[in-house]
Design a protein around this motif. Structure first.
Motif, mmCIF file in Angstrom:
data_model
loop_
_atom_site.group_PDB
_atom_site.id
_atom_site.type_symbol
_atom_site.label_atom_id
_atom_site.label_comp_id
_atom_site.label_asym_id
_atom_site.label_seq_id
_atom_site.Cartn_x
_atom_site.Cartn_y
_atom_site.Cartn_z
ATOM 1 N N THR A 167 0.801 -1.228 0.000
ATOM 2 C CA THR A 167 0.000 0.000 0.000
ATOM 3 C C THR A 167 0.831 1.274 0.000
ATOM 4 O O THR A 167 0.263 2.374 0.021
ATOM 5 N N ASP A 168 2.160 1.159 -0.061
ATOM 6 C CA ASP A 168 2.979 2.362 -0.221
ATOM 7 C C ASP A 168 2.588 3.117 -1.489
ATOM 8 O O ASP A 168 2.711 4.337 -1.545
ATOM 9 N N ASP A 170 -0.313 3.745 -2.558
ATOM 10 C CA ASP A 170 -1.385 4.688 -2.236
ATOM 11 C C ASP A 170 -0.819 5.975 -1.643
ATOM 12 O O ASP A 170 -1.241 7.085 -2.002
ATOM 13 N N ASP A 171 0.122 5.830 -0.713
ATOM 14 C CA ASP A 171 0.726 7.011 -0.089
ATOM 15 C C ASP A 171 1.443 7.866 -1.128
ATOM 16 O O ASP A 171 1.350 9.102 -1.109
ATOM 17 N N ARG A 190 -5.546 5.665 -7.851
ATOM 18 C CA ARG A 190 -5.548 4.976 -6.551
ATOM 19 C C ARG A 190 -6.769 4.072 -6.429
ATOM 20 O O ARG A 190 -6.662 2.933 -5.953
ATOM 21 N N ASP A 194 -6.453 0.078 -5.798
ATOM 22 C CA ASP A 194 -7.081 -0.550 -4.632
ATOM 23 C C ASP A 194 -8.114 -1.592 -5.046
ATOM 24 O O ASP A 194 -8.246 -2.642 -4.412
ATOM 25 N N LEU A 197 -6.237 -4.793 -6.231
ATOM 26 C CA LEU A 197 -5.683 -5.532 -5.095
ATOM 27 C C LEU A 197 -6.786 -6.224 -4.303
ATOM 28 O O LEU A 197 -6.615 -7.366 -3.855
ATOM 29 N N ASP A 231 4.583 -9.035 2.181
ATOM 30 C CA ASP A 231 3.230 -8.492 2.039
ATOM 31 C C ASP A 231 2.619 -8.924 0.708
ATOM 32 O O ASP A 231 1.450 -9.363 0.645
ATOM 33 N N ARG A 235 -0.766 -11.378 0.267
ATOM 34 C CA ARG A 235 -1.943 -10.942 -0.474
ATOM 35 C C ARG A 235 -2.243 -11.872 -1.649
ATOM 36 O O ARG A 235 -3.381 -11.986 -2.087
#
Length: 328
Positions: A167-168, A170-171, A190, A194, A197, A231, A235
């Motif tokens: 999720t980096d 997204d940041d 984004r 998301d 994922l 991670d 997932r």
């Protein structure tokens, strides 16, 4: 230490900026909404720093191939004035970006020199880490900011990757959207990331995880990985059996052959570097570790290391999910 002279291109840029300031009357208050006024200033958080942009950067240097691809996806190719750590050393760009990627000037295939970087006169460097900005290889981040060049670091590599996660992305999209004035594009992207994922995770949620070790090899040495790779594997429906073995704050480290043989994972996720192919990696594993259960049973999953940052991380998770499904 002797201060280095400014490159001619940067000196000209700074001189022009000073000239424009003088001609416009430096004491006058900017008009409401004018570029550079306080109403336009944007502050973003990056690696524990407040980074202030008086206006959206127009001259960007990218320090990682997938970062260049992301800027191209956002339609910002005209702002890219240079790139380093390029695809020639990390892997080829995706086909949809290849033509535009090739048009971005290459400052260096690896780390750029101070002179080369400053000659590009960037107002933003989007870097793959802070390790280069040590005052020796390159000016420090504070030194660059003082002369009008801001630095943003991939959020997963604020600590050199020790706590990186899927999720980096997204940041980084949030940060780039605000800093570059393209929030509509980054918000839409984004949502897309998301959603992709979430679909992958939903498809693996009810499956027993496939136990695997994440490794690569280089000049006869085996390395293992955690951070974003653990991670991604989780997932995708797997579990990193070597998670927790590395020192805190690191995402990769050496793994002895004895450790790997003792663990004897049921599957291996092998990270491909540069132009390394699955065929070459499989042959190497069969030669060096023929007694490993995963090698003997050909329970091998291959993932380009580059598919772990920015938009490529979605491709990486999907690829892992598809390959793990074939091992069930």
């Amino acid at each position: 230490m002797t201060r280095r002279a400014l490159p001619a291109a940067l000196f000209a840029t700074l001189a022009a900026a000073l000239s424009l300031t003088a001609c416009s009357g430096g004491d006058a208050d900017p008009a409401p909404g004018a570029a550079g006024s306080s109403t336009d200033a944007v502050t973003v958080q990056n690696c524990g720093r407040d980074v202030v942009f008086d206006s959206p950067p127009q001259r960007i240097v990218s320090g990682w191939p997938t970062s260049t691809e992301l800027l191209l996806e956002l339609g910002l190719g005209d702002r890219l004035v240079g790139q380093y750590n390029t695809a020639s050393s990390q892997g080829d760009p995706l086909p949809q970006y290849a033509e535009a990627y090739a048009a971005v000037p290459v400052l260096s295939d690896a780390a750029p020199t101070r002179e080369t970087l400053l000659a590009a006169a960037p107002d933003l460097i989007w870097a793959d880490g802070s390790y280069l900005f040590d005052g020796q290889q390159l000016p420090t981040i504070d030194e660059l900011a003082a002369q009008g060049t801001q630095v943003l670091v991939l959020s997963g590599f604020c600590d050199d990757g020790g706590t990186s996660a899927v999720t980096d992305v997204d940041d980084d999209l949030d940060t780039l959207g605000a800093a570059l004035g393209v929030t509509d594009q980054t918000d839409a992207l984004r949502d897309q990331v998301d959603g992709q994922l979430a679909d992958i995770e939903a498809s693996t949620a009810d499956l027993a995880p496939v136990d695997a070790a994440v490794i690569s090899t280089y000049e006869g040495t085996v390395y293992t990985y955690e951070g974003v790779y653990s991670d991604m594997l989780e997932r995708a429906g797997g579990a990193n059996v070597l998670a927790g073995t590395l020192p805190e704050g690191t995402y990769f480290g050496e793994l002895s052959a004895e450790q790997l043989l003792a663990t004897d994972p049921s599957a291996l996720v092998y990270l491909l570097s540069g132009d390394e192919t699955p065929e070459a990696a499989r042959a190497l594993l069969q030669q060096d570790f023929p007694s490993l259960s995963a090698v003997a049973a050909d329970r091998l999953v291959f993932l380009p290391q580059i598919d772990s940052t920015n938009l490529r991380v979605v491709d990486g998770v999907q690829s892992l999910a598809d390959q793990l499904a074939q091992l069930r």
